[in-house]
Design an enzyme around this catalytic site. Structure first.
Site, PDB file in Angstrom:
ATOM      1  N   ASP A   7      -6.710 -11.208  -7.378  1.00  0.00           N
ATOM      2  CA  ASP A   7      -6.682 -10.777  -8.782  1.00  0.00           C
ATOM      3  C   ASP A   7      -5.665 -11.669  -9.502  1.00  0.00           C
ATOM      4  OD1 ASP A   7      -4.206  -9.796  -8.051  1.00  0.00           O
ATOM      5  OD2 ASP A   7      -4.603  -7.710  -8.602  1.00  0.00           O
ATOM      6  N   CYS A  65      -3.390  -9.746  -3.760  1.00  0.00           N
ATOM      7  CA  CYS A  65      -3.133  -9.067  -5.041  1.00  0.00           C
ATOM      8  C   CYS A  65      -1.614  -9.030  -5.204  1.00  0.00           C
ATOM      9  CB  CYS A  65      -3.798  -7.696  -5.108  1.00  0.00           C
ATOM     10  SG  CYS A  65      -3.108  -6.427  -4.033  1.00  0.00           S
ATOM     11  N   THR A  67       0.787  -6.674  -4.528  1.00  0.00           N
ATOM     12  CA  THR A  67       1.465  -6.183  -3.318  1.00  0.00           C
ATOM     13  C   THR A  67       0.683  -6.486  -2.051  1.00  0.00           C
ATOM     14  OG1 THR A  67       0.304  -4.083  -3.537  1.00  0.00           O
ATOM     15  CG2 THR A  67       2.509  -4.217  -4.542  1.00  0.00           C
ATOM     16  N   HIS A  98      -5.147  -7.872  18.732  1.00  0.00           N
ATOM     17  CA  HIS A  98      -5.423  -6.481  19.097  1.00  0.00           C
ATOM     18  C   HIS A  98      -6.455  -5.787  18.220  1.00  0.00           C
ATOM     19  CE1 HIS A  98      -1.406  -5.830  21.505  1.00  0.00           C
ATOM     20  NE2 HIS A  98      -2.104  -6.883  21.921  1.00  0.00           N
ATOM     21  N   ARG A 132      -9.133  -3.894  26.707  1.00  0.00           N
ATOM     22  CA  ARG A 132      -8.852  -2.527  26.227  1.00  0.00           C
ATOM     23  C   ARG A 132      -8.841  -2.464  24.697  1.00  0.00           C
ATOM     24  NH1 ARG A 132      -4.108  -4.941  27.383  1.00  0.00           N
ATOM     25  NH2 ARG A 132      -2.290  -4.518  26.081  1.00  0.00           N
ATOM     26  N   HIS A 133      -8.572  -3.601  24.077  1.00  0.00           N
ATOM     27  CA  HIS A 133      -8.536  -3.616  22.608  1.00  0.00           C
ATOM     28  C   HIS A 133      -9.943  -3.491  22.024  1.00  0.00           C
ATOM     29  CE1 HIS A 133      -4.355  -4.426  22.948  1.00  0.00           C
ATOM     30  NE2 HIS A 133      -4.590  -5.491  23.690  1.00  0.00           N
TER      31      HIS A 133
HETATM   32  C1  RB5 Z   1      -2.019  -5.534 -10.600  1.00  0.00           C
HETATM   33  O1  RB5 Z   1      -1.089  -5.358 -11.599  1.00  0.00           O
HETATM   34  C2  RB5 Z   1      -1.526  -4.880  -9.301  1.00  0.00           C
HETATM   35  O2  RB5 Z   1      -1.549  -3.496  -9.434  1.00  0.00           O
HETATM   36  C3  RB5 Z   1      -2.377  -5.324  -8.132  1.00  0.00           C
HETATM   37  O3  RB5 Z   1      -2.339  -6.701  -8.028  1.00  0.00           O
HETATM   38  C4  RB5 Z   1      -1.960  -4.813  -6.773  1.00  0.00           C
HETATM   39  O4  RB5 Z   1      -0.594  -5.045  -6.528  1.00  0.00           O
HETATM   40  C5  RB5 Z   1      -2.376  -3.456  -6.413  1.00  0.00           C
HETATM   41  O5  RB5 Z   1      -2.164  -2.982  -5.286  1.00  0.00           O
END
Ligand code: RB5
Length: 146
Positions: A7, A65, A67, A98, A132-133
């Site tokens: 994104d 993205c 996070t 794994h 096993r995995h």
């Molecule tokens: C976008 O602002 C942000 O929410 C997205 O990139 C992401 O971090 C969501 O998990």
């Protein structure tokens, strides 16, 4: 083939990873934000994962993205996708060893380009160990049909 998408929040890191893939001579297809414009991460996850599932055995996806969390949650809703959010090389390797993860997720607002490229190398360079995995991964697959 590597299917890579982000994104807007992952756009800059995605471009750094793309440069790295090019340096390595790896083939890739680019999805999601193309000029840093705002796009919704679930749409990117859907597009990239659809391409991955239609591709060949051994293909991988990389999703970025802000996070790495939202895009990994969305990707993991799709049957056949095992997406791992990684912030270090150890988890990137072991999710291949794994979990047979086929999708690497990272946070563009969390890690820098240097670490991201090392994580990519660790992920792409590690092979599923099976044994096993495999039984455990089969149980993950069974959860898709409950
Ligand atoms: C976008 O602002 C942000 O929410 C997205 O990139 C992401 O971090 C969501 O998990």
């Amino acid at each position: 083939m590597i299917y890579i998408g982000s994104d807007h929040a992952g756009y800059e890191l995605k471009n750094e990873v793309i440069k790295h893939l090019e340096e390595l001579g790896l083939e890739y297809r680019n999805f999601g934000s193309v000029n840093g414009e705002s796009v919704d991460y679930p749409d990117v996850a859907e597009e990239v994962c659809t391409a991955l599932l239609a591709g060949n055995e051994g293909d991988k996806a990389i999703l970025v993205c802000g996070t790495g969390i939202g895009i990994s949650i969305a990707a993991n809703k799709i049957k056949g996708i095992r997406a791992a959010l990684c912030t270090d090389c150890y988890t990137a390797k072991y999710t291949r060893y794994h979990n047979n993860a086929n999708t690497l997720c990272m946070g563009g607002r969390v890690i820098g380009a240097g670490l991201a490229c090392e994580i990519v190398d660790a992920f792409l360079g590690a092979k599923f160990e099976g044994g096993r995995h495999q039984r455990r991964v089969d149980k993950i697959t069974a959860l898709e049909n409950r």
